[in-house]
Design an enzyme around this catalytic site. Structure first.
Site, PDB file in Angstrom:
ATOM      1  N   LYS A  38       0.943  -1.291   0.103  1.00 52.99           N
ATOM      2  CA  LYS A  38       0.157   0.193   0.110  1.00 52.99           C
ATOM      3  C   LYS A  38       0.952   1.211  -0.137  1.00 52.99           C
ATOM      4  O   LYS A  38       2.155   1.042   0.252  1.00 52.99           O
ATOM      5  CB  LYS A  38      -0.931  -0.099   1.212  1.00 52.99           C
ATOM      6  CG  LYS A  38      -0.238  -0.076   2.578  1.00 52.99           C
ATOM      7  CD  LYS A  38      -1.072  -0.335   3.678  1.00 52.99           C
ATOM      8  CE  LYS A  38      -0.542  -0.457   5.160  1.00 52.99           C
ATOM      9  NZ  LYS A  38      -0.933  -1.140   5.943  1.00 52.99           N
ATOM     10  N   TYR A 248      17.146  29.226   9.237  1.00 51.02           N
ATOM     11  CA  TYR A 248      16.100  29.849   9.759  1.00 51.02           C
ATOM     12  C   TYR A 248      16.240  29.754  11.353  1.00 51.02           C
ATOM     13  O   TYR A 248      16.606  28.550  11.873  1.00 51.02           O
ATOM     14  CB  TYR A 248      14.763  29.160   9.470  1.00 51.02           C
ATOM     15  CG  TYR A 248      14.156  29.352   7.872  1.00 51.02           C
ATOM     16  CD1 TYR A 248      13.930  30.615   7.585  1.00 51.02           C
ATOM     17  CD2 TYR A 248      14.164  28.413   6.984  1.00 51.02           C
ATOM     18  CE1 TYR A 248      13.639  31.042   6.275  1.00 51.02           C
ATOM     19  CE2 TYR A 248      13.623  28.692   5.594  1.00 51.02           C
ATOM     20  CZ  TYR A 248      13.428  30.167   5.185  1.00 51.02           C
ATOM     21  OH  TYR A 248      13.193  30.385   3.974  1.00 51.02           O
TER      22      TYR A 248
HETATM   23  C1  PLP Z   1      -0.296  -2.080   6.494  1.00 51.71           C
HETATM   24  C2  PLP Z   1      -0.754  -3.374   7.094  1.00 51.71           C
HETATM   25  C3  PLP Z   1       0.143  -4.501   7.195  1.00 51.71           C
HETATM   26  C4  PLP Z   1       1.567  -4.637   7.002  1.00 51.71           C
HETATM   27  O1  PLP Z   1       2.086  -3.916   8.311  1.00 51.71           O
HETATM   28  P1  PLP Z   1       3.603  -3.838   8.515  1.00 51.71           P
HETATM   29  O2  PLP Z   1       3.373  -3.129  10.018  1.00 51.71           O
HETATM   30  O3  PLP Z   1       3.967  -2.571   7.828  1.00 51.71           O
HETATM   31  O4  PLP Z   1       4.286  -5.091   8.390  1.00 51.71           O
HETATM   32  C5  PLP Z   1      -0.641  -5.765   7.467  1.00 51.71           C
HETATM   33  N1  PLP Z   1      -2.029  -5.753   7.517  1.00 51.71           N
HETATM   34  C6  PLP Z   1      -2.546  -4.771   7.475  1.00 51.71           C
HETATM   35  C7  PLP Z   1      -4.095  -4.879   7.538  1.00 51.71           C
HETATM   36  C8  PLP Z   1      -2.074  -3.578   7.252  1.00 51.71           C
HETATM   37  O5  PLP Z   1      -2.978  -2.519   7.072  1.00 51.71           O
END
Ligand code: PLP
Length: 348
Positions: A38, A248
């Site tokens: 994702k 800054y």
């Molecule tokens: C993002 C996500 C993962 C992966 O999680 P990590 O902590 O990055 O390994 C797995 N399952 C779900 C439902 C997620 O939303």
């Protein structure tokens, strides 16, 4: 069409990515190992990440939205994709046009899928305590998934990164649902869950962070390799005298004559304020500390130790995730997903 070159580089170490996936897989004691891709593969470029992981043997992938699935185009062919946000009111046409399956999170989504899914496979998310997404275990018990073609019944850990009783409670709550639906498999573990051991792996694991070089728990220390390297260029080299300040807010004042190199990276690129006065550039094995505040497009480093560093040269910024997180106060997740649009993404 543009002839201007990308001013920054983000190097993706494909071999390290594949090695990290294999480590996650090996920890699962025979469970299948999927991958969360994702947010554009946690900012690294989902198409390339999927290609490399598929080469390594990964078959099941998770995106958050239908737009993310669609953006992958042909990269999804022959692989299994699930959309974590499920089928919302406005997703119906995208869902029907896609070969991905929805992860059904609510009773409304279950009802919608019954109407439009035509018996196609879906996943179901059951909430065992994170109180984020998912139907309740009691709802599964009451038969809300009956008649659905469920590929995976999954849940998600709230506190995988820490000790304490919640992990075990969630594990038992999912275990108790085995056999209660048509699901071919159960899934619970993200990267941190994989570290918790084979009891948490069930049939299928879903790492994200660890694939990209994140270390969620001590068990992964020394096993997970750095995947991302960030490189910027020197726009100007200058010298300031004792008493002069940098940037800054004049938050850094030189106590002695100080050589500076001004880099073309800033918080607009995801090199956020947390690195102000704390980050490090790596120049030929030597470290050059960030001085003063990170600006939108510029960051100053102290360059006394690297007299050879000149205008136009490339430098690497220290971006090993556990260390960079400790230094900046950002999470390892944020360090990945905030990287901006000015990078040329290079695959090594
Ligand atoms: C993002 C996500 C993962 C992966 O999680 P990590 O902590 O990055 O390994 C797995 N399952 C779900 C439902 C997620 O939303």
């Amino acid at each position: 069409l543009t002839s201007a070159k990308a001013p920054l580089r983000l190097r993706l170490d494909g071999a390290a990515l594949a090695a990290n996936w294999r480590w996650c897989e090996s920890r699962g004691a025979g469970a299948e190992c999927g991958a969360a891709v994702k947010a554009d593969g946690y900012g690294l470029g989902a198409t390339e990440v999927v290609r490399r992981l598929a080469e390594a043997g990964c078959r099941t992938f998770y995106v958050a939205t239908w737009a993310e699935a669609e953006a992958l185009g042909d990269a999804t062919v022959g692989l299994s994709f699930a959309v974590l946000h499920g089928v919302g009111r406005d997703d119906v046409s995208a869902t029907l046009a896609s070969s991905a399956r929805p992860v059904l999170n609510t009773l409304a989504q279950v009802a919608r899928w019954r109407e439009i899914g035509g018996g196609r496979p879906c996943d179901v998310m059951v909430d065992t305590g994170i109180n984020r997404l998912g139907v309740a275990p009691t709802e599964i018990g009451a038969g809300i998934a009956e008649g659905l073609n469920v590929d995976t019944l999954m849940s998600h850990l709230a506190c995988g990164e820490s000790a304490g009783g919640m992990n075990e409670r969630q594990r038992k709550a999912l275990e108790a649902l085995r056999g209660s639906t048509s699901a071919k498999r159960l899934s619970l573990a993200n990267s941190a869950g994989i570290c918790l051991g084979p009891a948490f792996a069930f049939d299928l694991t879903r790492p994200g962070l660890a694939l990209y070089g994140g270390v969620p728990r001590a068990e992964a220390e020394g096993a997970i390799r750095q995947v991302v390297r960030v490189e910027a260029r020197v726009v100007q080299r200058r010298r300031i005298e004792a008493g002069e300040s940098v940037g800054y807010g004049a938050t850094f004042t030189a106590e002695e004559a100080t050589e500076l190199a001004i880099l073309n990276i800033g918080y607009a690129d995801g090199y956020l304020h947390g690195f102000s006065g704390k980050g490090r550039a790596l120049v030929g094995g030597k470290e050059a500390p960030v001085v003063g505040r990170v600006s939108m497009d510029l960051t100053a480093i102290r360059a006394n130790a690297v007299p050879e560093l000149a205008e136009g040269d490339w430098v690497e910024l220290q971006y090993d995730l556990p260390r960079a997180a400790a230094v900046s106060g950002l999470s390892q997740y944020e360090l990945l997903t905030t990287l901006g649009q000015r990078f040329e993404r290079i695959r090594d």
